[in-house]
Write a protein that holds these residues in place. Structure first.
Motif, short mmCIF file in Angstrom:
data_model
loop_
_atom_site.label_atom_id
_atom_site.label_comp_id
_atom_site.label_asym_id
_atom_site.label_seq_id
_atom_site.Cartn_x
_atom_site.Cartn_y
_atom_site.Cartn_z
N SER A 1 4.44 3.82 17.73
CA SER A 1 3.67 4.35 16.55
C SER A 1 4.70 4.49 15.37
N VAL A 2 6.03 4.59 15.73
CA VAL A 2 7.01 4.59 14.90
C VAL A 2 7.19 3.28 13.99
N ILE A 3 7.10 2.02 14.68
CA ILE A 3 6.98 0.85 13.95
C ILE A 3 5.76 0.73 13.09
N GLY A 4 4.73 1.06 13.64
CA GLY A 4 3.48 1.17 12.74
C GLY A 4 3.50 2.05 11.48
N THR A 5 4.15 3.34 11.58
CA THR A 5 4.36 4.22 10.54
C THR A 5 5.11 3.64 9.35
N SER A 6 6.13 2.98 9.84
CA SER A 6 7.20 2.20 8.99
C SER A 6 6.65 1.30 8.26
N VAL A 7 5.70 0.33 8.52
CA VAL A 7 4.87 -0.65 7.99
C VAL A 7 4.17 -0.24 6.92
N ILE A 8 3.46 0.91 7.38
CA ILE A 8 2.60 1.34 6.55
C ILE A 8 3.40 2.14 5.28
N LEU A 9 4.56 2.66 5.55
CA LEU A 9 5.39 3.24 4.47
C LEU A 9 5.89 2.07 3.64
N LEU A 10 6.29 0.90 4.06
CA LEU A 10 6.53 -0.12 3.33
C LEU A 10 5.48 -0.63 2.45
N MET A 11 4.22 -0.54 2.74
CA MET A 11 3.21 -0.98 2.10
C MET A 11 2.83 -0.19 1.06
N GLN A 12 3.26 1.32 1.20
CA GLN A 12 2.97 2.25 0.09
C GLN A 12 4.16 2.34 -1.08
N MET A 13 5.24 1.54 -0.98
CA MET A 13 6.35 1.93 -2.04
C MET A 13 5.95 1.07 -3.18
N THR A 14 4.87 0.15 -3.27
CA THR A 14 4.81 -0.46 -4.62
C THR A 14 3.61 0.31 -5.24
N VAL A 15 2.69 1.06 -4.60
CA VAL A 15 1.66 1.36 -5.15
C VAL A 15 1.54 2.35 -6.25
N LEU A 16 2.34 3.59 -6.22
CA LEU A 16 2.57 4.37 -7.22
C LEU A 16 2.94 3.60 -8.79
N PRO A 17 4.13 2.97 -8.43
CA PRO A 17 4.45 2.05 -9.57
C PRO A 17 3.25 1.22 -10.20
N TYR A 18 2.59 0.55 -9.13
CA TYR A 18 1.70 -0.42 -9.63
C TYR A 18 0.45 0.40 -10.84
N ILE A 19 0.24 1.59 -10.10
CA ILE A 19 -0.66 2.41 -10.56
C ILE A 19 -0.12 2.71 -12.11
N ILE A 20 0.89 3.27 -12.34
CA ILE A 20 1.42 3.33 -13.61
C ILE A 20 1.64 2.26 -14.51
N VAL A 21 1.98 1.17 -14.16
CA VAL A 21 2.00 -0.01 -15.02
C VAL A 21 0.67 -0.51 -15.31
N SER A 22 -0.26 -0.57 -14.41
CA SER A 22 -1.53 -1.06 -14.66
C SER A 22 -2.32 -0.16 -15.48
N LEU A 23 -2.12 1.06 -15.25
CA LEU A 23 -2.90 2.11 -16.49
C LEU A 23 -2.43 2.14 -17.73
N VAL A 24 -1.04 1.99 -17.79
CA VAL A 24 -0.33 2.21 -19.31
C VAL A 24 -0.79 0.83 -19.98
N GLY A 25 -0.35 -0.36 -19.08
CA GLY A 25 -0.52 -1.69 -19.91
C GLY A 25 -1.94 -1.90 -20.21
#
Length: 709
Positions: A23-47
């Motif tokens: 489960s440690v590996i699975g959690t690590s992969v999911i956290l990697l997937m999340q790293m761009t989401v907040l920045p993506y939301i910001i630039v998508s909304l502002v732009g």
């Protein structure tokens, strides 16, 4: 991803608990997937918002908001109807401390107001970040010149960068899915979810109904897309969300799929594309239909507790649930349980089932994002079909499907899910861990003829070699006989620990409550340990030790009456109700004045209430801890915690003047409280922790091939 998930489950079943570490590996992969989401939301909304003019921005928010509210209303109605599929069963559970804990409050200011945007981003307060991004985008609308264009170009470029990063990370996502599936299949016990089977089945059916019929049907009926196309474009996002239990990471995927399918139907211009960029992250921050489905657990908790939810309570719970679900479900569920005055111990079951239910509601959440986005864009592009025939088609399809699904689910669960043969098996087979030479008397002493004995000090008890303890038979869970006719219970185990610490044997002698003071004065036993509440009226006759534990006042009654006793208003409206009580004379005196419409009758023992045959008593005043234990033997009864319910201490009783035993008992209590022994005994007898032996997770490697013990 589906193959990875299937292989993961197979590996988990084969190796069992030995692959839990994955489960440690699975959690690590999911956290990697999340790293761009907040920045993506910001630039998508502002732009995205920055490209709009004021008129277009107002139309987007008003129309998308209207569609979102309509889908919420539909979802709440379907969720409220789903309990009709629940079969008739009886059940009960041990007391849980969560039922008396205050509900944590949501800090809506921090959740929605970005007073410090950097703190909001670091803490993951998505609604606050969306509000900040919307504010920046709206500010850009009113700007002109080259500076604005440079910001818009940067936002567009950054959005493309984040999208490419996400696409690259998706390639390693199957590894995370494989490891998470293997760990889950290897560590989850089927028995853990036995008591949740009704909730899980109805919940899975509900989520599948939304995901693969209701929402696709609405989209296909009102937009240019076909039903097959809706399922096709949502396939990747649905599979990813199901496998990971996370919709956060599929926001870029949903955005691109919506653009591609609308372009295919020539229903997307530049403004429509911008609208999709804006809508997906905005809609994500609001409670989605997948999140709303957890309200079903509250209705299940009420059904499981033996008390239904009235229509007015169902409406208020749904509305309150919608508002509370703007925050975390782990705050919303306790809040809704408290709103309906339900014992919150079932919240533990909600948490335990979260891994499975999270996967299914993630699928419904994905389709909710597709539905709001595609319907709003189609309305924007004037491609939304709002004809009478289309609306009638939607209504018929939804109504018929809901009725058919509820009926089939009710028939299926009623056929294959049976009430447990007994709910008393666990508590009736509990035993005292401490092994001390023990002698148990079953016959009451005759106070008038039994010879009196001198009060024994601790020195006398050690010299005698026996600690004599008074107990009340059938006083669950403090002192009662188990299936092996052994005297067991919370205070029985405490007494054996006390005797062991004194290095003496223990002798248990039964007594009647009204003869306690006389029995102590006559020296028939040294100390009484049997869930005795500290009564002011008896303090001049006996001496109490320091409080052992504190218990919560509650009402025990038949399951169908539980809800009526939860609110003072409904209790005051009752007539011809007889309430039994065993102790708490001072409390009863106050309650009689508060509820003159009720009749109070004193009984000798709680068993006289639970084992009554003629329904002589409608309810009984009892502690929540003891009442929960009794309901394990009699699942037709339930426990209602009263509004502003009080607490009272339980202590040991000692004869007046026996200062030696009193001092030793108080010092011993303090010592055992500090070293954790008292808490261990409480957890076992009151909460049922450790009452059932936990077997290793079944696996092919251990149980079929015998490769490991």
């Amino acid at each position: 991803m589906l193959v990875a998930m299937g292989i993961g489950f197979a590996v988990g079943i084969f190796f069992g608990e030995y692959v839990g570490w994955m489960s440690v590996i699975g959690t690590s992969v999911i956290l990697l997937m999340q790293m761009t989401v907040l920045p993506y939301i910001i630039v998508s909304l502002v732009g995205g918002i920055g490209k709009l003019n004021k008129e277009n921005a107002g139309m987007i928010f008003s129309r998308a908001g209207f569609i979102m509210v309509l889908l919420w209303l539909l979802a709440l109605i379907v969720i409220a109807l789903m309990p009709l599929s629940f079969p008739e069963v009886e059940s009960a559970s041990f007391f849980s401390t969560s039922s008396i804990l205050p509900t944590p409050e949501v800090d809506y200011f921090k959740l929605y107001i970005p007073s410090n945007p950097f703190e909001s981003m670091a803490a993951g307060y998505v609604p606050a970040m969306v509000l900040f991004s919307i504010a920046m985008g709206l500010a850009l609308i009113g700007m002109e010149g080259e500076n604005k264009q440079q910001i818009l170009v940067f936002m567009s470029t950054a959005g493309e960068v984040f999208s490419r990063i996400t696409q690259g990370l998706v390639k390693v996502l199957p590894i995370g899915i494989f490891t998470m599936s293997a760990a889950a299949a290897g560590t989850m016990s089927v028995d853990e979810f036995a008591s949740l089977q009704v909730y899980l089945i109805s919940y899975f059916v509900l989520c599948l109904l939304f995901t693969f019929w209701i929402l696709p049907w609405i989209i296909a009926s009102l937009t240019p897309l076909s039903f097959t196309e809706v399922l096709q474009i949502s396939k990747t996002a649905v599979v990813t969300a199901f496998a990971t239990g996370n919709i956060f990471i599929v926001i870029p995927v949903i955005t691109e799929e919506c653009k591609n399918i609308m372009r295919k139907h020539d229903s997307l211009d530049d403004n429509g594309s911008t609208m999709i960029d804006i809508l997906v992250p905005i809609v994500f921050t609001f409670p989605n239909i997948g999140k709303l489905t957890v309200i079903l657990f509250v209705f299940f908790a009420s059904w499981f507790n033996g008390s239904g939810v009235e229509i007015i309570d169902m409406v208020s719970t749904s509305v309150s649930g919608l508002l509370s679900l703007f925050g975390s479900v782990y705050v919303a569920i306790p809040f809704m349980l408290d709103l309906l005055h339900l014992p919150a111990d079932l919240f533990q079951l909600f948490v335990m089932s979260g891994f499975l239910t999270g996967k299914f509601n993630s699928m419904a959440a994905v389709l909710n994002l597709f539905a709001v986005t595609l319907l709003a864009v189609s309305l924007w592009q004037k491609k939304l079909n709002l004809s009478v025939a289309a609306l009638l088609r939607v209504a018929i399809g939804v109504v018929v499907s809901v009725i058919v699904v509820i009926v089939l689910t009710r028939i299926g669960m009623g056929t294959f899910i049976k009430s447990p043969e007994t709910t008393s098996g666990v508590i009736a087979n509990m035993h005292v861990a401490e092994k001390v030479p023990t002698k148990v008397h079953r016959q009451y002493l005759n106070i008038e003829t039994a010879p009196k004995q001198a009060l024994a000090s601790i020195t006398d008890i050690k010299k005698r070699g026996t600690l004599r303890v008074g107990y009340i038979p059938s006083n669950v869970p403090f002192s009662y006989y188990n299936n092996n006719a052994e005297l067991v219970g919370f205070d029985i185990e405490s007494a054996t620990v006390l005797a062991n610490d004194l290095d003496v044997s223990v002798e248990f002698i039964p007594f009647k409550r009204h003869q306690l003071a006389a029995s102590l004065d006559a020296g028939h036993f040294d100390i009484a340990m049997s869930g005795l509440s500290m009564e002011i009226g008896q303090m001049n006759e006996i001496t109490y030790s320091d409080p052992v534990i504190e218990l919560n006042i509650a009402i025990a009654t038949k399951d169908h009456l539980v809800n009526k006793f939860k609110k003072q208003k409904t209790v005051l409206e009752m007539t011809d109700m007889t309430i039994a009580y065993v102790e708490h004379d001072e409390l009863i005196h106050k309650v009689k004045h508060k509820f003159p419409n009720l009749t109070f009758v004193e009984i000798d023992d709680y068993k006289n209430f639970f084992r009554q045959k003629n329904d002589k008593y409608d309810a009984a005043i009892i502690s929540a801890q003891a009442g929960s234990a009794w309901t394990l033997f009699f699942p037709g009864y339930g426990i209602a915690l009263l509004e502003s319910s009080g607490r009272y201490p339980v202590a040991y009783a000692i004869a007046n003047g026996n200062q030696s035993v009193l001092n030793y008992a108080n010092n011993w209590l303090n010592l055992r409280r500090v070293d954790g022994q008292q808490q261990r005994i409480y957890d076992y007898w009151m909460l049922g922790r450790g009452a059932e032996k936990k077997e290793p997770r079944w696996s092919i490697m251990r149980d079929v091939l015998g490769w490991v013990d």
